[in-house]
Scaffold this active site. Structure first.
Site, mmCIF file in Angstrom:
data_model
loop_
_atom_site.group_PDB
_atom_site.id
_atom_site.type_symbol
_atom_site.label_atom_id
_atom_site.label_comp_id
_atom_site.label_asym_id
_atom_site.label_seq_id
_atom_site.Cartn_x
_atom_site.Cartn_y
_atom_site.Cartn_z
ATOM 1 N N GLN A 183 0.934 -1.195 -0.146
ATOM 2 C CA GLN A 183 0.063 -0.083 -0.097
ATOM 3 C C GLN A 183 0.733 1.223 -0.167
ATOM 4 O OE1 GLN A 183 -3.504 -0.094 -0.174
ATOM 5 N NE2 GLN A 183 -2.979 -1.892 -0.869
ATOM 6 N N HIS A 237 1.426 3.448 -3.307
ATOM 7 C CA HIS A 237 0.568 4.221 -3.717
ATOM 8 C C HIS A 237 0.809 5.831 -3.917
ATOM 9 C CE1 HIS A 237 -3.535 2.697 -4.492
ATOM 10 N NE2 HIS A 237 -3.219 1.910 -3.229
ATOM 11 N N GLU A 278 -8.239 3.727 6.782
ATOM 12 C CA GLU A 278 -9.221 3.329 5.727
ATOM 13 C C GLU A 278 -8.918 1.882 5.604
ATOM 14 O OE1 GLU A 278 -8.903 4.284 0.782
ATOM 15 O OE2 GLU A 278 -6.982 4.659 2.150
ATOM 16 N N HIS A 279 -7.675 1.181 5.414
ATOM 17 C CA HIS A 279 -7.615 -0.251 5.272
ATOM 18 C C HIS A 279 -7.009 -0.849 6.535
ATOM 19 C CE1 HIS A 279 -6.792 1.206 1.140
ATOM 20 N NE2 HIS A 279 -8.221 0.626 0.914
ATOM 21 N N ASP A 312 -8.808 -3.503 -3.229
ATOM 22 C CA ASP A 312 -8.691 -2.522 -4.327
ATOM 23 C C ASP A 312 -9.033 -2.938 -5.608
ATOM 24 O OD1 ASP A 312 -7.811 -0.722 -2.279
ATOM 25 O OD2 ASP A 312 -5.450 -1.190 -2.828
ATOM 26 N N HIS A 341 -47.839 28.563 11.190
ATOM 27 C CA HIS A 341 -47.744 26.782 11.229
ATOM 28 C C HIS A 341 -49.036 26.401 11.829
ATOM 29 C CE1 HIS A 341 -43.556 27.406 10.339
ATOM 30 N NE2 HIS A 341 -43.243 25.905 10.347
#
Length: 440
Positions: free
Chosen positions: A250, A253, A318-319, A352, A412
């Protein structure tokens, strides 16, 4: 108590970089709004070295891209898209319309309505990330969105064939060879030739993420996103090689990608750090992964599983790759994560690329309050109500009138009273709010 064997770059440096990105994006979006297609073209030339009059791809261009792929390439894309479609359909099946009689003569309900026009961003400047086309376009299609625009940057000076094929096969109605802030701005703000969308989705670099953040409100977005994050939770039931591989897998990235090892074994922690050094000697993407690991990598050692759980929820990654003797315990007890990957036989790359769950996920601790992209993000749950009988509107109207007057809303109250008079044939005077009592 948890302690760190390795820490990441100071927060202050990240904040200064974010400030510069924010100012750049603000100027570019203003330019796009003022000059439309002219600004789009200049930005594409400047950032992607790609110039054309109309960035929308024709059917002939799309078909030419598809012909550049092998049969195996097409079959692999079809397999991945089938997994995404299957899971998205199962998710949609959970979204049921509702109609219920809550009191005699009072019917309430909700409908799940697809968003009309969505813009799907597919990153591809550094790597042609065709998987993002599956995740956004297919999911929008399953939701029932009628207009699906997809933008991806050119790759090496031309539309990326694999991305274009994936966009077409996923069901995009308009495909543009356009990337970065200019793509996000064009889809959200519209131009002379591109009608604006109602919602933006898809991952991207820091500039794309900031553009989506600044445009939120004018359009909807899937979520606020930062650099990809990964957290590996491991004990001595696995070895250092698999932990190091999953962290670096990862980290490639981007140079700002956080990769964190969380373990209850200092032995595994030190062995993983040594294994990372070894793998970086031969990983083809080591230049990126090494910088990410040096600046944003962390190793945290905990005393117990309970402490690992507490730290994992604090990090809200995230992961989250879980490889322990208690994987299902983490599934049952963790509350803050984008997606879980349980056991050594699965990994983040599966999510992914191909397994079927969505890879557009919350980052920067947003997992504390939201999940990732799914069919439900492309739908609005809208309520409706109907009062069927004179008796029901008289009853509800009486309560509504009194409650409105408590708040000082005479108009109202009169909305309720006119119905009580008309359908209940009850003589209700014109609404007059009660005097507001001063607090003592």
């Amino acid at each position: 108590m948890a302690y760190a064997l390795k820490t990441s770059k100071p927060v202050q440096e990240r904040q200064e970089a974010q400030r510069q990105i924010r100012e750049t994006v603000e100027l570019i979006l203003a330019d796009i709004e003022n000059r439309g297609n002219k600004a789009i073209r200049e930005l594409s030339i400047k950032f992607d070295n790609y110039d054309r009059q109309d960035y929308r791809l024709s059917e002939a261009e799309i078909n030419q891209c598809i012909r550049q792929l092998s049969r195996q390439d097409i079959a692999d894309i079809e397999f991945a898209q089938e997994q995404v479609v299957n899971f998205a359909r199962q998710q949609k099946a959970c979204l049921l319309d509702l109609e219920v009689e809550t009191r005699p003569g009072v019917i309430l309900g909700h409908k799940n309505i697809p968003i009309n026009a969505v813009g799907c961003y597919v990153p591809g400047g550094k790597y042609p990330l065709l998987a993002s086309a599956h995740m956004s376009i297919i999911t929008a299609n399953v939701a029932g969105c009628s207009r699906i625009i997809s933008c991806a940057p050119p790759f090496k000076g031309a539309p990326a064939p694999a991305i274009v094929a994936a966009q077409k096969m996923a069901g995009a109605t308009e495909i543009y060879a356009l990337g970065g802030i200019q793509a996000i701005g064009a889809m959200a703000l519209g131009t002379d030739t591109l009608a604006p969308v109602d919602m933006l989705v898809g991952p991207g670099n820091a500039f794309v993420a900031e553009a989506k953040r600044q445009l939120f409100g004018r359009v909807g977005i899937d979520l606020f996103a930062g650099p990809t994050e990964t957290l590996v939770i491991a004990d001595e039931s696995v070895d250092a090689e698999i932990c190091a591989t999953d962290l670096l897998g990862q980290a490639e990235h981007g140079v700002t990608t956080p990769a964190i090892l969380l373990t209850n074994s200092e032995k595994l922690a030190r062995e993983t750090m040594a294994e990372i050094d070894r793998l970086l000697m031969k990983l083809p993407t080591a230049d990126i992964a090494r910088r990410a690991w040096e600046d944003y990598g962390e190793v945290i050692v905990c005393e117990s599983y309970d402490e690992m759980l507490k730290e994992a929820d604090r990090i809200a990654s995230e992961h989250v790759q879980v490889m322990t003797e208690r994987d299902d315990w983490f599934l049952a007890n963790m509350t803050n994560y984008g997606a879980l990957f349980l056991g050594p036989r699965t990994n983040v790359a599966y999510g992914d690329k191909v397994i079927g769950t969505n890879h557009t996920l919350p980052t920067q601790k947003a997992a504390r309050y939201t999940g990732g992209l799914w069919v439900g993000k492309f739908m609005k749950t809208c309520t409706w109500q109907k009062v069927l009988t004179d008796e029901a509107t008289t009853e509800i109207g009486s309560y509504c009138s009194r409650l409105s007057l408590l708040e000082g809303f005479a108009g109202h109250a009169e909305q309720a009273n006119i119905r009580v008079r008309r359908y209940g044939q009850t003589d209700v005077p014109y609404a007059t709010p009660a005097p507001v009592r001063a607090k003592v």
